[in-house]
Write a protein that holds these residues in place. Structure first.
Motif, PDB file in Angstrom:
ATOM      1  N   CYS A  28       0.852  -1.183   0.000  1.00 20.24           N
ATOM      2  CA  CYS A  28       0.000   0.000   0.000  1.00 20.24           C
ATOM      3  C   CYS A  28       0.883   1.226   0.000  1.00 20.24           C
ATOM      4  O   CYS A  28       1.927   1.249   0.644  1.00 20.24           O
ATOM      5  CB  CYS A  28      -0.851   0.053   1.255  1.00 20.24           C
ATOM      6  N   ILE A  29       0.475   2.235  -0.713  1.00 19.60           N
ATOM      7  CA  ILE A  29       1.139   3.516  -0.600  1.00 19.60           C
ATOM      8  C   ILE A  29       0.106   4.547  -0.177  1.00 19.60           C
ATOM      9  O   ILE A  29      -1.068   4.442  -0.526  1.00 19.60           O
ATOM     10  CB  ILE A  29       1.844   3.927  -1.913  1.00 19.60           C
ATOM     11  N   ASP A  30       0.563   5.500   0.619  1.00 15.48           N
ATOM     12  CA  ASP A  30      -0.312   6.471   1.250  1.00 15.48           C
ATOM     13  C   ASP A  30       0.270   7.864   1.166  1.00 15.48           C
ATOM     14  O   ASP A  30       1.480   8.026   1.372  1.00 15.48           O
ATOM     15  CB  ASP A  30      -0.324   6.204   2.767  1.00 15.48           C
ATOM     16  N   VAL A  31      -0.584   8.846   0.983  1.00 14.69           N
ATOM     17  CA  VAL A  31      -0.157  10.222   1.207  1.00 14.69           C
ATOM     18  C   VAL A  31       0.104  10.379   2.708  1.00 14.69           C
ATOM     19  O   VAL A  31      -0.672   9.876   3.527  1.00 14.69           O
ATOM     20  CB  VAL A  31      -1.237  11.213   0.742  1.00 14.69           C
ATOM     21  N   GLY A  32       1.206  11.006   3.075  1.00 15.51           N
ATOM     22  CA  GLY A  32       1.534  11.173   4.491  1.00 15.51           C
ATOM     23  C   GLY A  32       2.111   9.918   5.117  1.00 15.51           C
ATOM     24  O   GLY A  32       2.090   9.757   6.335  1.00 15.51           O
ATOM     25  N   PHE A  33       2.654   9.042   4.311  1.00 14.87           N
ATOM     26  CA  PHE A  33       3.188   7.760   4.795  1.00 14.87           C
ATOM     27  C   PHE A  33       4.225   7.943   5.904  1.00 14.87           C
ATOM     28  O   PHE A  33       4.335   7.123   6.810  1.00 14.87           O
ATOM     29  CB  PHE A  33       3.833   7.020   3.612  1.00 14.87           C
ATOM     30  N   TYR A  34       4.995   9.058   5.835  1.00 14.71           N
ATOM     31  CA  TYR A  34       6.062   9.268   6.836  1.00 14.71           C
ATOM     32  C   TYR A  34       5.669  10.258   7.931  1.00 14.71           C
ATOM     33  O   TYR A  34       6.536  10.723   8.676  1.00 14.71           O
ATOM     34  CB  TYR A  34       7.341   9.748   6.117  1.00 14.71           C
ATOM     35  N   ASP A  35       4.377  10.581   8.047  1.00 15.30           N
ATOM     36  CA  ASP A  35       3.943  11.604   9.007  1.00 15.30           C
ATOM     37  C   ASP A  35       4.376  11.291  10.437  1.00 15.30           C
ATOM     38  O   ASP A  35       4.706  12.211  11.195  1.00 15.30           O
ATOM     39  CB  ASP A  35       2.418  11.770   8.971  1.00 15.30           C
ATOM     40  N   THR A  36       4.383  10.047  10.823  1.00 11.80           N
ATOM     41  CA  THR A  36       4.802   9.717  12.189  1.00 11.80           C
ATOM     42  C   THR A  36       6.244   9.238  12.252  1.00 11.80           C
ATOM     43  O   THR A  36       6.937   9.490  13.229  1.00 11.80           O
ATOM     44  CB  THR A  36       3.892   8.632  12.805  1.00 11.80           C
ATOM     45  N   THR A  37       6.727   8.579  11.195  1.00 16.47           N
ATOM     46  CA  THR A  37       8.067   7.983  11.271  1.00 16.47           C
ATOM     47  C   THR A  37       9.183   8.944  10.858  1.00 16.47           C
ATOM     48  O   THR A  37      10.330   8.774  11.276  1.00 16.47           O
ATOM     49  CB  THR A  37       8.144   6.739  10.362  1.00 16.47           C
ATOM     50  N   CYS A  38       8.836   9.938  10.042  1.00 17.95           N
ATOM     51  CA  CYS A  38       9.850  10.915   9.609  1.00 17.95           C
ATOM     52  C   CYS A  38       9.113  12.148   9.104  1.00 17.95           C
ATOM     53  O   CYS A  38       9.032  12.396   7.899  1.00 17.95           O
ATOM     54  CB  CYS A  38      10.749  10.324   8.516  1.00 17.95           C
ATOM     55  N   THR A  43       9.679  17.811   3.534  1.00 21.18           N
ATOM     56  CA  THR A  43      10.280  19.146   3.630  1.00 21.18           C
ATOM     57  C   THR A  43      11.773  19.094   3.331  1.00 21.18           C
ATOM     58  O   THR A  43      12.309  19.946   2.604  1.00 21.18           O
ATOM     59  CB  THR A  43      10.062  19.719   5.044  1.00 21.18           C
ATOM     60  N   LEU A  44      12.450  18.096   3.886  1.00 16.46           N
ATOM     61  CA  LEU A  44      13.899  17.986   3.661  1.00 16.46           C
ATOM     62  C   LEU A  44      14.217  17.737   2.192  1.00 16.46           C
ATOM     63  O   LEU A  44      15.166  18.306   1.641  1.00 16.46           O
ATOM     64  CB  LEU A  44      14.493  16.865   4.525  1.00 16.46           C
ATOM     65  N   VAL A  45      13.422  16.912   1.558  1.00 14.70           N
ATOM     66  CA  VAL A  45      13.651  16.673   0.124  1.00 14.70           C
ATOM     67  C   VAL A  45      13.420  17.967  -0.643  1.00 14.70           C
ATOM     68  O   VAL A  45      14.240  18.369  -1.485  1.00 14.70           O
ATOM     69  CB  VAL A  45      12.727  15.550  -0.411  1.00 14.70           C
ATOM     70  N   ALA A 125      13.296   5.248  -3.464  1.00 15.21           N
ATOM     71  CA  ALA A 125      12.252   5.393  -4.485  1.00 15.21           C
ATOM     72  C   ALA A 125      11.308   6.537  -4.119  1.00 15.21           C
ATOM     73  O   ALA A 125      10.891   7.316  -4.983  1.00 15.21           O
ATOM     74  CB  ALA A 125      11.485   4.086  -4.626  1.00 15.21           C
ATOM     75  N   ASP A 126      10.955   6.645  -2.821  1.00 14.93           N
ATOM     76  CA  ASP A 126      10.090   7.748  -2.395  1.00 14.93           C
ATOM     77  C   ASP A 126      10.819   9.091  -2.479  1.00 14.93           C
ATOM     78  O   ASP A 126      10.219  10.102  -2.855  1.00 14.93           O
ATOM     79  CB  ASP A 126       9.601   7.520  -0.957  1.00 14.93           C
ATOM     80  N   VAL A 127      12.098   9.115  -2.115  1.00 10.97           N
ATOM     81  CA  VAL A 127      12.869  10.366  -2.234  1.00 10.97           C
ATOM     82  C   VAL A 127      12.804  10.872  -3.668  1.00 10.97           C
ATOM     83  O   VAL A 127      12.531  12.059  -3.921  1.00 10.97           O
ATOM     84  CB  VAL A 127      14.345  10.151  -1.806  1.00 10.97           C
ATOM     85  N   ASP A 134       8.588  17.979  -6.519  1.00 12.17           N
ATOM     86  CA  ASP A 134       9.151  19.285  -6.166  1.00 12.17           C
ATOM     87  C   ASP A 134       9.735  19.973  -7.400  1.00 12.17           C
ATOM     88  O   ASP A 134       9.656  21.200  -7.540  1.00 12.17           O
ATOM     89  CB  ASP A 134      10.226  19.118  -5.086  1.00 12.17           C
ATOM     90  N   SER A 135      10.300  19.179  -8.300  1.00 14.02           N
ATOM     91  CA  SER A 135      10.878  19.725  -9.532  1.00 14.02           C
ATOM     92  C   SER A 135       9.802  20.315 -10.428  1.00 14.02           C
ATOM     93  O   SER A 135      10.013  21.360 -11.064  1.00 14.02           O
ATOM     94  CB  SER A 135      11.626  18.619 -10.293  1.00 14.02           C
ATOM     95  N   VAL A 136       8.646  19.653 -10.477  1.00 18.35           N
ATOM     96  CA  VAL A 136       7.520  20.179 -11.268  1.00 18.35           C
ATOM     97  C   VAL A 136       7.086  21.530 -10.695  1.00 18.35           C
ATOM     98  O   VAL A 136       6.903  22.513 -11.423  1.00 18.35           O
ATOM     99  CB  VAL A 136       6.332  19.185 -11.271  1.00 18.35           C
ATOM    100  N   VAL A 137       6.960  21.596  -9.373  1.00 16.07           N
ATOM    101  CA  VAL A 137       6.507  22.840  -8.724  1.00 16.07           C
ATOM    102  C   VAL A 137       7.541  23.953  -8.937  1.00 16.07           C
ATOM    103  O   VAL A 137       7.186  25.081  -9.298  1.00 16.07           O
ATOM    104  CB  VAL A 137       6.252  22.602  -7.222  1.00 16.07           C
ATOM    105  N   LEU A 138       8.821  23.629  -8.746  1.00 13.39           N
ATOM    106  CA  LEU A 138       9.871  24.640  -8.922  1.00 13.39           C
ATOM    107  C   LEU A 138       9.905  25.162 -10.359  1.00 13.39           C
ATOM    108  O   LEU A 138      10.303  26.304 -10.606  1.00 13.39           O
ATOM    109  CB  LEU A 138      11.241  24.051  -8.552  1.00 13.39           C
TER     110      LEU A 138
END
Ligand code: HEM
Ligand SMILES: *[C@@H]1O[C@H](CO)[C@@H](O)[C@H](O)[C@H]1NC(C)=O
Ligand SMILES: *[C@@H]1O[C@H](CO)[C@@H](O)[C@H](O)[C@H]1NC(C)=O
Length: 223
Positions: A28-38, A43-45, A125-127, A134-138
């Protein structure tokens, strides 16, 4: 948003968020997958990509293409990032990728920032998927949410890259067949090819068609 799949499919959102995978494992993949773990993962990416883009705007198309070339070969599993080893030429050193894929170092720096913050949590892969968004937005494009939780692959071969990536001399029917193999339509080809509104191409990718194409317009003929 939660997406579960037999390591297959996910969206064909606006541009290249199309995740393609194969295999039998249910994941499964989720939006916010790292909300609790990282929590600072995205933001860092973003900060890493933005800093690199500020120095050289070529970073954006380069990372978008990296994501595409990752996803088209064994799904979006980071396999394009794996180095060759003695006895195995990896995807990154195959003809479609070397030397034209660039700015691997930006992805490496984003991953290093995450390893410092939350070691062993965020997949490569997620990075790459975050960095492509982020590249699209920039570049002035629309943002989109990136479901995460991709697992990194451990296999990367030249043959898989050669067999899956379209080339500059591919015919329209080659392209339709190649995208259909990933469950992508002709419309998807057209939409995704909008990525070519930014970035560079080497002369070797197209001069032959400009100067020797049988039906070329005469104004393009070089004497
Ligand atoms: C439809 C089949 C496609 C073909 C045949 C194709 C082929 C190519 C070629 C030949 C180049 C130039 C490489 C070079 O000479 O350096 C290129 C660049 C690029 N491609 Fe594609 N591509 C395709 C689809 C896509 C898709 C789906 C995306 C992303 C959604 C994409 C994103 C890019 C970007 C951003 C660049 C510029 C890279 C840079 O500036 O470093 N392409 N592509
Ligand atoms: C800035 O961009 C140039 C050209 O791509 C590159 O050679 C240089 O290493 C970059 N510097 C930083 C700090 O990223
Ligand atoms: C394409 O869709 C079919 C039918 O849903 C599925 O069996 C197959 O695994 C999909 N292929 C890819 C590459 O996602």
């Amino acid at each position: 948003m939660k997406r579960c799949f037999s390591l297959a499919a996910a969206l064909a959102v606006v541009t290249l968020a199309a995740l393609l995978s194969s295999g039998a494992v249910v994941a499964c993949i989720d939006v916010g997958f790292y909300d609790t773990t990282c929590p600072s993962a995205e933001t860092l990416v973003q900060q890493t990509v933005a800093a690199a883009f500020g120095n050289d705007s070529g970073v954006a198309p380069a990372i978008i293409r990296l994501h595409f070339h990752d996803c088209f070969v064994k799904g979006c599993d980071g396999s394009v990032l794996i180095d060759s080893t003695p006895g195995n030429k990896a995807e990154k050193d195959s003809a479609p990728n070397f030397p034209s894929l660039r700015f691997f170092d930006v992805v490496d720096r984003a991953k290093a920032a995450l390893e410092a913050q939350c070691p062993g949590v965020v997949s490569c892969a997620d990075v790459l998927a975050f960095a492509a968004r982020d590249s699209v937005v920039l570049s002035g494009g629309l943002g989109y949410q990136v479901p995460a939780g991709r697992r990194d692959g451990r296999v990367s071969t030249e043959a898989d890259a050669l067999n899956n990536l379209p080339g500059p001399t591919s015919t329209a029917s080659d392209l339709v067949a190649g995208f259909a193999a990933k469950n992508l339509t002709v419309e998807d080809i057209v939409v995704l090819s909008g990525a070519h509104t930014i970035g560079v191409s080497h002369c070797s990718s197209f001069t032959e068609r400009i100067y020797n194409f049988p039906t070329q317009p005469t104004e393009l003929t070089r004497s």
